[in-house]
Enzyme design. Structure first.
Site, PDB file in Angstrom:
ATOM      1  N   ASP A 164       3.388  11.828   2.366  1.00 17.76           N
ATOM      2  CA  ASP A 164       4.042  10.841   1.516  1.00 17.76           C
ATOM      3  C   ASP A 164       3.391  10.713   0.140  1.00 17.76           C
ATOM      4  O   ASP A 164       4.077  10.502  -0.848  1.00 17.76           O
ATOM      5  CB  ASP A 164       4.027   9.465   2.212  1.00 17.76           C
ATOM      6  CG  ASP A 164       4.835   9.480   3.503  1.00 17.76           C
ATOM      7  OD1 ASP A 164       5.819  10.244   3.571  1.00 17.76           O
ATOM      8  OD2 ASP A 164       4.478   8.749   4.432  1.00 17.76           O
ATOM      9  N   VAL A 165       2.073  10.888   0.081  1.00 16.31           N
ATOM     10  CA  VAL A 165       1.374  10.653  -1.187  1.00 16.31           C
ATOM     11  C   VAL A 165       1.592  11.777  -2.193  1.00 16.31           C
ATOM     12  O   VAL A 165       1.154  11.695  -3.334  1.00 16.31           O
ATOM     13  CB  VAL A 165      -0.147  10.443  -0.987  1.00 16.31           C
ATOM     14  CG1 VAL A 165      -0.406   9.201  -0.158  1.00 16.31           C
ATOM     15  CG2 VAL A 165      -0.810  11.653  -0.363  1.00 16.31           C
TER      16      VAL A 165
END
Lengths: 462, 102
Positions: A389-390
């Site tokens: 996600d990052v």
């Protein structure tokens, strides 16, 4: 209250404040924790003269201490670094539970019509402590994988939660105005526990750190309220300090994720999920390029500059030592290696720093997001180890995505991208990552530690 | 409002401001240890737990007191130990000062 006890409590309060001050800077952090611990010991010792022991009382007190202390110390010592977040949730929950129990015991003593300044904080502490206890239990279960980390939602959930909250307020007023008795405050406790569960269930696992921080502040306030009931200065001051600093810390944490606290708690997450599902469906037709450790090893060995992006997958696989070995091997060959640390990499802010420090990765190589983002275009290989996600460009490009607006690491600007993942499963936020399908991305499937070990061998052979 | 309550209320309000002020500038990497450290501090509820457990007489009071002391002890001991373990990792390392290119 005896003057000496009051002075000892004051000294404890000063030590707590100094401890917090030191904890918020990297240099004195460990000393800060110890300062606060000394304050705690002083506050506890100073309380002894206030006690009037019954025989049963002294037995249960000593028994509770004798069981609690070693269990707390040993579980805190033994827990894996990866399980740290749920450990904090557990310790927070038991604190809230203790506060609620103390309040119940007081309520049973107060009679039908206690003064408002006693009755109100008793109820407040019981309700807030109960919410904290039940909410922390759910947060623990989500992080430990006992229940699913994805948001649990159903139609009309917000309305149901609102009704529970209204019922709590109603019963609390009844207990204060009509009469303080078990038929009011027992259901009140039950509803508080239900609300704690209902409030945390719809929040996704990735947001648990923020929730734990908020519940931490709740427990602080509950403890402060107990202080008003028991007329105890140490409880009021320490509880309020935690309540206030915990609230600020909670907002700082949600800022680090690029979201507002309200957004985290009453989550757009549930609502947008449908849209994200559609996006995932469009991704079905795309292909991914899977590589062998040998391919990737060769690519790394002949790169000039490699940026490693570690994530929770690395922590789960306990791969930090293998990663350090790979970095050493690459540096021996003259490759420049740096680590890009996203503020919420792992399960909690700072999680990755702790983990990599454990593997003796030099502090200077750990770079924060804002510092390193400009360097991706000049990077030959971005090695993403168990993160998703990052580095998801949807946070920049896709309005309506649950993570839209979250600052990300600009891995997509690197010349080559290697994703080390166990499978194509989406990250913790439950959304697809278009970067996995990018032509310059190579997937290296498997357990992070295994793959890293194979990469070390491949780099040596190259 | 009697004077004792007024005094307590004063502590409460002042402690709010101190709590906010004291951690206003905390780097991201310390968020987790700081949360864990404040978590340990609210373990001070152990004082409250001991105060009610100490003079327990009825079976209900005894049970409530015992569980409260047990939970609060877990909170305070576990909280400080786990925070110390996190911070141990940073031992002997420099603060992330100015980055220097090799």
């Amino acid at each position: 209250m005896n003057v000496w006890i009051a002075l000892a409590y004051l000294l404890a309060a000063v030590l707590f404040i100094l401890g917090l001050k030191q904890l918020s800077g990297p240099r004195g952090a460990r000393r800060g924790n110890q300062t606060a611990a000394v304050g705690m010991v002083i506050a506890l010792l100073a309380t002894i003269p206030l006690l009037h022991f019954t025989v049963a009382g002294i037995v249960v007190t000593l028994l509770g201490l004798a069981i609690g202390a070693p269990v707390g110390a040993i579980s805190a010592r033994r827990v894996h670094m990866t399980a740290m977040p749920q450990m904090v949730a557990a310790f927070n929950g038991v604190g809230g539970g203790a506060a609620a129990l103390v309040s119940i015991s007081e309520l049973l003593h107060q009679g039908l019509h206690p003064a408002f300044q006693i009755g109100f904080p008793s109820i407040f502490s019981m309700v807030v402590g109960g919410i904290s206890f039940a909410g922390s239990a759910i947060a623990f279960a989500k992080l430990q994988g006992l229940i699913t980390g994805t948001p649990i939602t159903y139609a009309g959930q917000q309305v149901v939660n609102a009704f529970i909250a209204i019922a709590i307020v109603g019963l609390a007023i009844a207990n204060l105005v009509v009469a303080s008795q078990p038929i009011f405050f027992v259901p009140l406790l039950v509803l508080a526990l239900v609300l704690g569960v209902a409030f945390v269930l719809p929040i996704g696992g990735a947001d648990m750190p923020v929730v734990i921080s908020l519940l931490n502040a709740f427990t602080g306030l509950s403890v402060a309220a107990t202080g008003f009931v028991l007329n105890n200065f140490a409880l009021i001051v320490a509880g309020t300090l935690v309540g206030a600093s915990g609230t600020l810390l909670t907002t700082l944490m949600s800022q680090a994720m690029g979201r507002s606290l309200a957004n985290v708690l009453f989550g757009a997450f549930g609502q947008i999920q449908a849209g994200a599902g559609a996006a995932a469906a469009t991704a079905e037709g795309k292909t991914v390029r899977a590589g062998s450790p040998e391919d990737v090893g060769t690519m790394l060995a002949y790169a000039r500059k490699v940026i490693v992006v570690p994530g929770y997958g690395l922590a789960v696989a306990q791969g930090q030592h293998a990663l350090k070995e790979l970095a050493d091997e690459l540096e021996k060959r003259g490759v420049e290696v740096e680590y890009a640390i996203h503020p919420v990499a792992g399960r909690m802010p700072g999680h990755m720093n702790v983990l990599l420090a454990e593997a003796n990765v030099p502090y200077e190589q750990l770079r924060e997001m804002d510092e390193i983002n400009g360097e991706f275009p000049s990077t030959d290989v971005a090695l993403v180890v168990g993160a998703n996600d990052v580095v998801n460009p949807a946070a920049r490009n896709t309005q309506g995505s649950p993570i839209y607006g979250m600052p990300i690491l600009n891995v997509d600007q690197a010349k080559n991208i290697v994703f080390m993942k166990r499978s194509m499963r989406p990250g913790f936020a439950g959304i697809d990552n278009e970067l996995l399908y990018d032509p310059k991305t190579i997937m290296l499937f498997g357990d992070a530690k295994d793959s890293l070990t194979k990469l070390v061998a491949a780099v040596k052979a190259a | 409002m009697n004077s004792e309550l007024l005094t307590e209320f004063t502590y409460f309000i002042l402690a709010i401001f101190v709590g906010i002020e004291v951690i206003s500038k905390v780097p991201t990497i310390l968020h987790t240890p700081l949360m864990s450290g404040t978590n340990a501090i609210h373990g001070i509820i152990l004082i409250g737990a001991i105060l009610i457990a100490a003079n327990a007489t009825s079976p209900l009071e005894i049970i409530l007191g015992f569980v409260a002391v047990l939970l609060a002890t877990l909170n305070v001991v576990g909280g400080f130990v786990v925070t110390d373990r996190m911070l141990e990792m940073f031992k002997g390392r420099q603060a992330p000062a100015k980055q220097e290119k090799k």
